[in-house]
Design a protein around this motif. Sequence first.
Motif, short mmCIF file in Angstrom:
data_model
loop_
_atom_site.label_atom_id
_atom_site.label_comp_id
_atom_site.label_asym_id
_atom_site.label_seq_id
_atom_site.Cartn_x
_atom_site.Cartn_y
_atom_site.Cartn_z
N TRP A 1 0.84 -1.21 0.00
CA TRP A 1 0.00 0.00 0.00
C TRP A 1 0.87 1.26 0.00
N ARG A 2 0.47 2.26 -0.79
CA ARG A 2 1.01 3.62 -0.63
C ARG A 2 -0.13 4.58 -1.00
N ASP A 3 -0.31 5.62 -0.23
CA ASP A 3 -1.42 6.57 -0.44
C ASP A 3 -2.68 5.80 -0.87
N GLY A 4 -3.29 6.19 -1.96
CA GLY A 4 -4.51 5.50 -2.39
C GLY A 4 -4.24 4.37 -3.36
N GLU A 5 -2.97 3.92 -3.42
CA GLU A 5 -2.59 2.94 -4.44
C GLU A 5 -2.12 1.63 -3.81
N GLN A 6 -2.05 0.61 -4.66
CA GLN A 6 -1.42 -0.64 -4.25
C GLN A 6 -0.61 -1.20 -5.41
N PHE A 7 0.45 -1.95 -5.06
CA PHE A 7 1.26 -2.57 -6.12
C PHE A 7 0.62 -3.88 -6.56
N THR A 8 0.58 -4.08 -7.87
CA THR A 8 -0.07 -5.27 -8.44
C THR A 8 0.81 -5.83 -9.56
N GLN B 1 -1.40 0.68 -8.92
CA GLN B 1 -2.78 0.93 -9.36
C GLN B 1 -3.57 1.58 -8.23
N GLU B 2 -4.54 2.37 -8.62
CA GLU B 2 -5.47 2.94 -7.64
C GLU B 2 -6.18 1.79 -6.93
N ARG B 3 -6.38 1.93 -5.62
CA ARG B 3 -7.06 0.87 -4.87
C ARG B 3 -8.56 0.95 -5.06
N ASP B 4 -9.17 -0.22 -5.30
CA ASP B 4 -10.63 -0.30 -5.37
C ASP B 4 -11.16 -0.46 -3.94
N PRO B 5 -11.90 0.55 -3.43
CA PRO B 5 -12.36 0.46 -2.03
C PRO B 5 -13.25 -0.75 -1.78
N ASN B 6 -13.93 -1.21 -2.81
CA ASN B 6 -14.87 -2.33 -2.63
C ASN B 6 -14.24 -3.70 -2.79
#
Length: 445
Positions: free
Chosen positions: A283-290, A295-300
């Motif tokens: 995790w970093r800020d609103g992103e995640q490594f994939t 990529q922007e993290r999907d809250p759902n």
Amino acid sequence: MPAASPARDERENAGIAARFADTRALTEALVQPLGDADATIQSMDDASPAKWHLAHTTWFWETFLLRDHAPGYTLFDEKFPFLFNSYYEAEGDRIARGRRGLVTRPSLDEVLDYRRHVTAAIQPLLEDPRHAELVELGIAHEQQHIELLLTDIKHAFSKNPLGPAMWDDNVSPRAGGDLPQTERHAETDPGLRRGSPHAFEDGWYSHPGGIARIGHQADGFAFDNEGPAHRVLLEPFALSKQLVTNADWDAFIADGGYETASLWLSDAWAWIARCNIRAPLYWRDGEQFTHTGWQERDPNAPVTHISYYEADAFASWVGARLPTEFEWEAVARGQHADDAPAHDPAGGNQLDPVSSWAAPPMPRGSDGLFGDCWQFTRSGYLPYPRFKPAEGAVGEYNGKFMSGQWVLKGASCATVRGHSRASYRNFFYPQQRWQFTGLRLAKDA
Ligand code: AVJ
Ligand code: FE
């Protein structure tokens, strides 16, 4: 290893050669984007180079099938067992785990040659019923390494300052589209998913308690650690229908979850202080490594890459707890209500053959108990009553790891579809989080 008897029904053998071929081909398809350097590096002791996975799975076939059961077979390279034996004491000395990244030779191409050689040599043994149990074990073993290969290369790429993508976003690794997409396991509408911990109020499977029959109890392959089947007494409980999401985890962080000692086990609190843990891995800020880079993290989407320690703290924050492995299995088998169907172990978001991918492995949220993320239980990884490991070297496969680890149930987006089942027991140490790990809450009723 396999629980079935040596005398197997002919029908059980049907398709075994095809499943072998599919598994070998999937491993090789997954490393298509990798160059020799990508395939050689090792980013931490827990992770192995992609090249090592390619070779170790091949060593497993060569050792336990060809060497032991193909008369006159000579090893492809007699130096390979030292490099590619993982942990089998009965198979002799081996390179230290953390030094696997130093094996710059053999090259990736040479390892792929090794694979072709062993795949060809093993063909005559595949449909011999005397070897069926070992072939099933070899397939299941290579499937486990497919998941490890994916999670290990993700970790390695995450350590590259450029954060490279293994695959382009939402592009099938084999573009061309001449093969039909799998529609068997359609995803649920993401709009149906819950966005905040308040919604933990609804959506629970209720179990009245009672005697549950646990462990592998059907025909077909299972690892030795899934048996013997036995009875366990359950008190009434409920299990959440949904995995905890990224939005839920954001709320936990915003509420000071990582700063609140009372939520954490003592070992966990020491671990987050020592390692400065303040969020899930990647995790970093609103992103995640994939596998497709940052990529922007999907809250759902279900939260993933958490440790047992974090899963337990989150459950405490919600006022719930982790399920036991027995509670989870009872619900998976449909034992919670008279008319409840068993959950489909091949359902949900799991890994399909590369030619049918819509996207690289990524938790997205799906119905059922299987898929997206492995789910922590509060059960220690211990032998079941009357457990005995298999005879010989393969007896080292699972039993000797039964100390200090925790059981995870289900399957993840990186698990080969069809690999897991209700009795399946995955296991990791409580601080490890580079696997696709997540959590499903439970509570007393
Ligand atoms: C079940 C994933 C914990 O990583 O050692 C691979 C799988 N066992 N080769 C592991 C495994 C032997 C195992 N886990
Ligand atoms: Fe292995």
